[in-house]
Design a protein around this motif. Structure first.
Motif: not given
Length: 177
Positions: A43, A95-96, A121-122
């Motif tokens: 994450r 970040s992703p 990703p999210g």
């Protein structure tokens, strides 16, 4: 100078020499090199754990930096990592994407760890990463140097002793007459 004072002075000098030679060996020498393990939770959180090569935890203050580069060219760092219990953590999040993370340790021993961490990703479920970086194998010892030619210094010592003995004997017999 009395014999007792001379013995005391000699003992003091020997004790100081022993402390200088043996007393200041760093704790890192007792444990060997360090083993760094790079962790990512998937994450964006990044942390490292550090243990000595013999398995003992590193309890001394650690100086470590991290540099992360994403597959899209984004860079984070170099940034100092902060101790949080047994881990050294990056206070931000990545970040992703896929990140190449390089961590360099400067104290109490030299260490380096590089690995690829994936940040999901999210909405995707994250997969944690763990990369262990063992120290490099010790270098092979250098080839032995050729033997030096034999020294004849002992001849000069023997000649000096003979001259001193001859002078001493001459003085002794001259005083007897």
């Amino acid at each position: 100078m009395t014999i007792r004072r001379l013995i005391g002075l000699t003992a003091t000098v020997l004790a100081a020499a022993a402390v200088a030679v043996l007393g200041f060996a760093g704790p890192a020498r007792a444990h060997g090199a360090v083993v760094l393990t790079l962790h990512g939770d998937g994450r964006g959180s990044v942390w490292l754990t550090v243990v000595w090569q013999d398995g003992h935890p590193v309890t001394e203050p650690v100086g470590m930096t991290m540099l992360a580069t994403s597959d899209t060219g984004q860079r984070v760092g170099p940034v100092a990592l902060r101790r949080n219990g047994d881990a050294l953590t990056y206070t931000g999040t990545l970040s992703p994407g896929a990140w190449t993370v390089v961590a360099d340790m400067g104290t109490p021993a030299i260490g380096r760890c590089q690995g690829l961490l994936h940040v999901a990703p999210g909405g995707a479920s994250p997969a944690p990463d763990e990369i262990t970086c063992a120290p490099p194998p010790p270098a092979a010892p250098p080839a032995p140097a050729p033997a030096p030619p034999p020294s004849l210094t002992w001849v000069w010592y023997l000649a000096g002793f003979a001259v001193a003995a001859a002078i001493g004997i001459g003085i002794f017999f001259r005083k007897r007459r």
